[in-house]
Design a protein around this motif. Structure first.
Motif, PDB file in Angstrom:
ATOM      1  N   LYS A 194       0.837  -1.208   0.000  1.00  0.00           N
ATOM      2  CA  LYS A 194       0.000   0.000   0.000  1.00  0.00           C
ATOM      3  C   LYS A 194       0.868   1.253   0.000  1.00  0.00           C
ATOM      4  O   LYS A 194       0.622   2.204  -0.740  1.00  0.00           O
ATOM      5  CB  LYS A 194      -0.857   0.044   1.266  1.00  0.00           C
ATOM      6  CG  LYS A 194      -2.159  -0.673   1.156  1.00  0.00           C
ATOM      7  CD  LYS A 194      -2.870  -0.547   2.495  1.00  0.00           C
ATOM      8  CE  LYS A 194      -4.212  -1.244   2.458  1.00  0.00           C
ATOM      9  NZ  LYS A 194      -5.133  -0.631   1.487  1.00  0.00           N
ATOM     10  N   ILE A 195       1.871   1.249   0.876  1.00  0.00           N
ATOM     11  CA  ILE A 195       2.698   2.449   1.027  1.00  0.00           C
ATOM     12  C   ILE A 195       3.547   2.674  -0.224  1.00  0.00           C
ATOM     13  O   ILE A 195       3.708   3.802  -0.675  1.00  0.00           O
ATOM     14  CB  ILE A 195       3.547   2.359   2.309  1.00  0.00           C
ATOM     15  CG1 ILE A 195       2.596   2.356   3.516  1.00  0.00           C
ATOM     16  CG2 ILE A 195       4.512   3.517   2.429  1.00  0.00           C
ATOM     17  CD1 ILE A 195       3.244   1.992   4.811  1.00  0.00           C
ATOM     18  N   LEU A 241       1.319   4.292  -2.809  1.00  0.00           N
ATOM     19  CA  LEU A 241       1.119   5.721  -2.529  1.00  0.00           C
ATOM     20  C   LEU A 241       2.348   6.528  -2.948  1.00  0.00           C
ATOM     21  O   LEU A 241       2.245   7.585  -3.565  1.00  0.00           O
ATOM     22  CB  LEU A 241       0.849   5.942  -1.040  1.00  0.00           C
ATOM     23  CG  LEU A 241      -0.516   5.489  -0.531  1.00  0.00           C
ATOM     24  CD1 LEU A 241      -0.571   5.589   0.990  1.00  0.00           C
ATOM     25  CD2 LEU A 241      -1.624   6.338  -1.149  1.00  0.00           C
ATOM     26  N   ASN A 242       3.520   6.016  -2.602  1.00  0.00           N
ATOM     27  CA  ASN A 242       4.771   6.708  -2.948  1.00  0.00           C
ATOM     28  C   ASN A 242       4.934   6.802  -4.473  1.00  0.00           C
ATOM     29  O   ASN A 242       5.262   7.858  -5.014  1.00  0.00           O
ATOM     30  CB  ASN A 242       5.949   5.966  -2.324  1.00  0.00           C
ATOM     31  CG  ASN A 242       7.203   6.822  -2.251  1.00  0.00           C
ATOM     32  OD1 ASN A 242       7.127   8.030  -1.999  1.00  0.00           O
ATOM     33  ND2 ASN A 242       8.348   6.225  -2.488  1.00  0.00           N
ATOM     34  N   GLU A 256       2.585   6.719  -6.702  1.00  0.00           N
ATOM     35  CA  GLU A 256       1.574   7.631  -7.239  1.00  0.00           C
ATOM     36  C   GLU A 256       2.090   9.073  -7.134  1.00  0.00           C
ATOM     37  O   GLU A 256       1.936   9.868  -8.060  1.00  0.00           O
ATOM     38  CB  GLU A 256       0.257   7.487  -6.478  1.00  0.00           C
ATOM     39  CG  GLU A 256      -0.851   8.328  -7.082  1.00  0.00           C
ATOM     40  CD  GLU A 256      -2.010   8.570  -6.128  1.00  0.00           C
ATOM     41  OE1 GLU A 256      -1.960   8.103  -4.976  1.00  0.00           O
ATOM     42  OE2 GLU A 256      -2.948   9.258  -6.556  1.00  0.00           O
ATOM     43  N   PHE A 257       2.706   9.383  -6.007  1.00  0.00           N
ATOM     44  CA  PHE A 257       3.282  10.726  -5.816  1.00  0.00           C
ATOM     45  C   PHE A 257       4.354  11.026  -6.849  1.00  0.00           C
ATOM     46  O   PHE A 257       4.444  12.126  -7.366  1.00  0.00           O
ATOM     47  CB  PHE A 257       3.871  10.852  -4.404  1.00  0.00           C
ATOM     48  CG  PHE A 257       3.039  11.707  -3.527  1.00  0.00           C
ATOM     49  CD1 PHE A 257       1.883  11.209  -2.970  1.00  0.00           C
ATOM     50  CD2 PHE A 257       3.397  13.022  -3.272  1.00  0.00           C
ATOM     51  CE1 PHE A 257       1.086  11.994  -2.174  1.00  0.00           C
ATOM     52  CE2 PHE A 257       2.615  13.828  -2.478  1.00  0.00           C
ATOM     53  CZ  PHE A 257       1.447  13.312  -1.923  1.00  0.00           C
ATOM     54  N   ASN A 260       9.079  12.068  -4.406  1.00  0.00           N
ATOM     55  CA  ASN A 260       8.829  10.912  -3.532  1.00  0.00           C
ATOM     56  C   ASN A 260       8.885  11.317  -2.063  1.00  0.00           C
ATOM     57  O   ASN A 260       9.947  11.667  -1.561  1.00  0.00           O
ATOM     58  CB  ASN A 260       9.789   9.743  -3.806  1.00  0.00           C
ATOM     59  CG  ASN A 260      11.243  10.134  -3.707  1.00  0.00           C
ATOM     60  OD1 ASN A 260      11.612  11.209  -4.156  1.00  0.00           O
ATOM     61  ND2 ASN A 260      12.041   9.289  -3.096  1.00  0.00           N
ATOM     62  N   ILE A 298       1.768  11.728   4.949  1.00  0.00           N
ATOM     63  CA  ILE A 298       1.886  10.269   4.825  1.00  0.00           C
ATOM     64  C   ILE A 298       0.940   9.592   5.822  1.00  0.00           C
ATOM     65  O   ILE A 298       0.205   8.669   5.482  1.00  0.00           O
ATOM     66  CB  ILE A 298       3.343   9.791   5.060  1.00  0.00           C
ATOM     67  CG1 ILE A 298       4.250  10.285   3.933  1.00  0.00           C
ATOM     68  CG2 ILE A 298       3.415   8.276   5.182  1.00  0.00           C
ATOM     69  CD1 ILE A 298       5.740  10.056   4.197  1.00  0.00           C
ATOM     70  N   MET A 349      -2.577   9.854   4.553  1.00  0.00           N
ATOM     71  CA  MET A 349      -2.852   8.959   3.416  1.00  0.00           C
ATOM     72  C   MET A 349      -3.087   7.535   3.899  1.00  0.00           C
ATOM     73  O   MET A 349      -3.944   6.825   3.380  1.00  0.00           O
ATOM     74  CB  MET A 349      -1.682   8.977   2.423  1.00  0.00           C
ATOM     75  CG  MET A 349      -1.648  10.219   1.560  1.00  0.00           C
ATOM     76  SD  MET A 349      -0.494  10.053   0.175  1.00  0.00           S
ATOM     77  CE  MET A 349       1.073   9.976   0.977  1.00  0.00           C
ATOM     78  N   ILE A 350      -2.319   7.128   4.899  1.00  0.00           N
ATOM     79  CA  ILE A 350      -2.479   5.770   5.435  1.00  0.00           C
ATOM     80  C   ILE A 350      -3.823   5.652   6.153  1.00  0.00           C
ATOM     81  O   ILE A 350      -4.590   4.716   5.924  1.00  0.00           O
ATOM     82  CB  ILE A 350      -1.314   5.405   6.380  1.00  0.00           C
ATOM     83  CG1 ILE A 350      -0.008   5.330   5.579  1.00  0.00           C
ATOM     84  CG2 ILE A 350      -1.583   4.106   7.126  1.00  0.00           C
ATOM     85  CD1 ILE A 350       1.245   5.203   6.432  1.00  0.00           C
ATOM     86  N   ARG A 385      -6.487   7.252   5.718  1.00  0.00           N
ATOM     87  CA  ARG A 385      -7.649   7.359   4.813  1.00  0.00           C
ATOM     88  C   ARG A 385      -7.937   6.089   4.035  1.00  0.00           C
ATOM     89  O   ARG A 385      -8.993   5.957   3.440  1.00  0.00           O
ATOM     90  CB  ARG A 385      -7.424   8.507   3.817  1.00  0.00           C
ATOM     91  CG  ARG A 385      -7.830   9.873   4.332  1.00  0.00           C
ATOM     92  CD  ARG A 385      -8.088  10.839   3.183  1.00  0.00           C
ATOM     93  NE  ARG A 385      -6.975  10.884   2.256  1.00  0.00           N
ATOM     94  CZ  ARG A 385      -5.948  11.740   2.343  1.00  0.00           C
ATOM     95  NH1 ARG A 385      -5.913  12.611   3.312  1.00  0.00           N
ATOM     96  NH2 ARG A 385      -4.984  11.711   1.442  1.00  0.00           N
ATOM     97  N   GLN A 386      -7.010   5.152   4.005  1.00  0.00           N
ATOM     98  CA  GLN A 386      -7.241   3.901   3.270  1.00  0.00           C
ATOM     99  C   GLN A 386      -8.451   3.190   3.874  1.00  0.00           C
ATOM    100  O   GLN A 386      -8.500   2.985   5.089  1.00  0.00           O
ATOM    101  CB  GLN A 386      -6.005   3.002   3.373  1.00  0.00           C
ATOM    102  CG  GLN A 386      -4.739   3.631   2.801  1.00  0.00           C
ATOM    103  CD  GLN A 386      -4.465   3.195   1.383  1.00  0.00           C
ATOM    104  OE1 GLN A 386      -4.514   2.013   1.070  1.00  0.00           O
ATOM    105  NE2 GLN A 386      -4.187   4.150   0.527  1.00  0.00           N
TER     106      GLN A 386
END
Ligand code: GTP
Ligand code: MG
Length: 214
Positions: free
Chosen positions: A31-32, A35-36, A38-39, A46, A100, A103-104, A106-107
């Motif tokens: 997951k992380i 997200l990274n 995607e950024f 990053n 960060i 974002m975590i 909100r999953q």
């Protein structure tokens, strides 16, 4: 049931419990990373420098349960310990930490059980880091199992400090000589200053880049 088969049952239970935690780590890691990435795609940036993860060793699981006055059982370890599966997210800048964490949180399938914000409220020794204990579902053949993972988020500089502090605390079994504690505290102040300087330098660079894009 014989005594021996009871022991083997426990080994099976131990193995399947640790399998859950290692699967939870894999799942959170992915997951992380997503997200990274995607950024990087969206902003060419990053937020995460690197990620490490670990499973607590059987020795330290037993030690912690005993220290906390709990009987050493698999049920107690699952119930009582939050950091059997642990992941550490290291970022370059202070400004990356809360985004960060958000974002975590909100999953949709992650539940935040609790947070300790040692960024806003550093420990008296100077320790800074953002801690979350979350659960993440692990999908097994017989169904879903929500599994606890401890997430620590901090900068490279904070991580550098924490590694040395940990080494010293370990060496002196928690009570380092006063002069070392003072030195560590003064290093923590330097870490703060470095983090702030690096942050404002980076802001300045981003402003120049923004200007060039116009
Ligand atoms: P523990 O029983 O130590 O796990 O702490 P806790 O359950 O009260 O949770 P907390 O969020 O305070 O700490 C969790 C983890 O953060 C610890 O296991 C360490 O890995 C790290 N940590 C917390 N305080 C310090 C500190 O002062 N120095 C260092 N180096 N690490 C720390
Ligand atoms: Mg711990």
């Amino acid at each position: 049931m014989t005594k021996e088969s009871g022991g083997f049952d426990q080994i099976d239970q131990w193995k399947s419990t640790m399998f859950l935690y290692s699967s939870a780590l894999k799942s959170i890691n992915t997951k992380i990373e997503i997200l990274n990435n995607e950024f990087i795609q969206l902003y060419n940036y990053n937020p995460i420098e690197h990620i490490t993860s670990r499973l607590k060793t059987p020795e330290s699981i037993v030690k912690k349960l005993k220290n906390d006055g709990c009987e050493v059982t698999i049920e107690n370890m699952v119930e009582h310990l939050n950091d059997i599966a642990g992941i550490r997210i290291i970022c370059s800048f202070m400004s990356d930490i809360y985004p960060i964490a958000d974002m975590i949180a909100r999953q949709a399938d992650i539940t935040v059980l609790h947070v300790k914000d040692y960024i806003k409220y550093p420990k008296t020794n100077g320790y800074k880091s953002y801690h979350m204990v979350v659960t993440i579902p692990v999908y097994l053949s017989e169904g879903k199992r929500d599994t606890k993972v401890e997430i620590q988020i901090r900068t490279i500089a904070m991580d550098f400090w924490a590694s040395l502090e940990h080494k010293i605390a370990y060496k002196f079994e928690g009570k380092a000589p006063d002069y070392l504690e003072r030195e560590l505290k003064s290093c923590a102040d330097m870490v703060d200053m470095l983090d702030m300087k690096m942050f404002s330098l980076n802001q300045a660079i981003m402003a120049v880049e923004e200007e060039e894009r116009r």
